[in-house]
Design an enzyme around this catalytic site. Structure first.
Site, mmCIF file in Angstrom:
data_model
loop_
_atom_site.group_PDB
_atom_site.id
_atom_site.type_symbol
_atom_site.label_atom_id
_atom_site.label_comp_id
_atom_site.label_asym_id
_atom_site.label_seq_id
_atom_site.Cartn_x
_atom_site.Cartn_y
_atom_site.Cartn_z
ATOM 1 C CG ASP A 89 -2.118 -1.140 0.760
ATOM 2 O OD1 ASP A 89 -2.510 -1.061 -0.352
ATOM 3 O OD2 ASP A 89 -2.588 -1.698 1.869
ATOM 4 C CG ASP A 150 -7.457 -4.359 -1.726
ATOM 5 O OD1 ASP A 150 -7.662 -5.517 -2.317
ATOM 6 O OD2 ASP A 150 -7.561 -4.257 -0.807
HETATM 7 N N1 GLY Z 1 -7.154 -2.088 0.846
HETATM 8 C C1 GLY Z 1 -7.571 -2.453 1.977
HETATM 9 C C2 GLY Z 1 -9.075 -2.218 2.046
HETATM 10 O O1 GLY Z 1 -9.615 -2.035 1.105
HETATM 11 O O2 GLY Z 1 -9.497 -2.693 3.039
#
Ligand code: GLY
Ligand code: GLY
Length: 383
Positions: A89, A150
């Protein structure tokens, strides 16, 4: 109507500057309507920075800029000290903070920090099986061979770094990650797995699964939303028509399953009954993503109309029935976001990424200004 919703949102963001000081909002919990604050050590801090940059661009008010610059300093320190960056992330974190600063003001120091962040993200490339590892350290038995949908939103950081430097390593990793995501995370009916596992020694595909969805074979609505937006952004950088088609097909799946009020529940495969939790953040992400797809389609393309009207319907529903407008002392912009319902983590709460994508979608609708995933095109400025 969009302008009014933006004003309502800015009132909250402005009050939050005093509330949060040097910390970062993550989620509320148990419906307490109070943001849990973090010292910049989770995956979510970029969203507060991005909200401040959007607010500054819209208003030109230096209070927002000062607060945004404080976050930029915090992100520089985080990178220097490598504070909890052992996950993919980094793309969310640095696209919306230091990269946003570069996009808004062409600040060279922030450009340099963002490029270093892209290098840290690239350290997660695993040649076998040819993936960017989502979570955990290298060779981790549970997460070592795991990708998640994600991640598509983290790849613009790599594409951008390629654009800036010409170093093909960034682009190759992003392109391969996109292709493997398309092949294994997107199912035959245009729904998506949240995650997929590969064998670390042979590279073989093993199985799809979920972390935040209802079960392995279900479709987590936020995951589908990350896919919509993520494949659209992949197309923006790589211009391969298949990617845009995938984004559209994922969007169609999403729109065909909208509940009556236009805001999705947390998973497409749970009963759509009043007690079921919503995820307003999934609606905000999907709306912003559909506006991005529409932007990439030529005038007159047959799909533009339904994409734009679905996005407008969702954002209008959020503004009308899910936003905190008029609520005394609200800290969030949207009610009824859900982090991880099955795991009972903030299942009906403020979630900071929902707030960010809600304001981003509103800015797109009101001014045609995208967020900070790519360099601005001519004529796109927040002012
Ligand atoms: N990327 C983590 C979530 O969407 O919870
Ligand atoms: N997004 C990471 C987690 O929920 O564990």
């Amino acid at each position: 109507m969009w302008a009014q919703a933006i004003e309502d949102a800015l009132t909250v963001v402005s009050q939050n500057i005093e509330r949060f000081e040097d910390q970062f909002p993550l989620t509320s919990s148990q419906g307490d309507r109070i943001y849990r604050l973090t010292p910049n050590n989770d995956w979510t801090e970029g969203f507060w920075s991005g909200l401040l940059w959007l607010s500054y661009e819209y208003t030109n008010d230096s209070r927002y800029r000062n607060a945004a610059m404080n976050t930029v300093a915090s992100f520089r320190e985080r990178l220097e000290n490598r504070v909890n960056l052992d996950h993919h992330d980094i793309g969310f974190l640095y696209s919306l903070s230091t990269k946003a600063h570069w996009i808004v003001e062409k600040d060279e120091q922030s450009r340099a920090i963002t490029l270093r962040a892209a290098d840290v993200l690239l350290e997660r490339w695993r040649e076998v099986p040819g993936i960017l590892q989502a979570w955990g350290p290298k060779d981790d038995p549970q997460n070592g061979g795991r990708i998640i949908v994600d991640c598509l939103m983290n790849l613009p950081l790599l594409h951008w770094a390629y654009e800036q430097t010409g170093d093909e390593r960034y682009q190759q990793a992003a392109a391969k990650q996109t292709a493997i995501s398309r092949r294994f995370l997107v199912r035959g009916d245009d729904s998506t797995y949240h995650t997929f596992y590969f064998d670390l020694s042979t590279g073989d595909s093993i199985r799809g699964g979920t972390h935040q969805g209802s079960r392995d074979g279900s479709t987590w609505t936020r995951g589908q939303a990350w896919g919509i937006y993520g494949f659209a952004l992949a197309y923006r950088y790589m211009r391969q028509p298949d990617l845009l088609n995938t984004a559209k097909r994922l969007a169609r799946y999403f729109v065909d399953r909208l509940p009556e009020d236009g805001v999705v529940y947390w998973d497409f495969d749970v009963p759509q009954v009043p007690d079921t939790k919503r995820d307003s953040s999934a609606a905000a992400i999907a709306a912003a993503g559909m506006l991005e797809i529409a932007e990439l389609l030529p005038e007159g393309d047959a799909d533009r109309d339904w994409l734009i009207s679905a996005a407008e319907r969702m954002v209008a529903a959020l503004a009308e029935s899910y936003s905190t407008k008029g609520e005394q002392d609200a800290q969030g912009l949207l009610n009824r976001g859900s982090y991880a319902v099955r795991l009972d983590i903030s299942p009906d709460d403020y979630v900071i990424w929902g707030d960010y994508f809600y304001l981003e979608a509103l800015m797109r609708l009101e001014r045609g200004v995208p967020g900070y995933w790519y360099e601005r095109q001519r004529g796109q400025s927040g002012e």
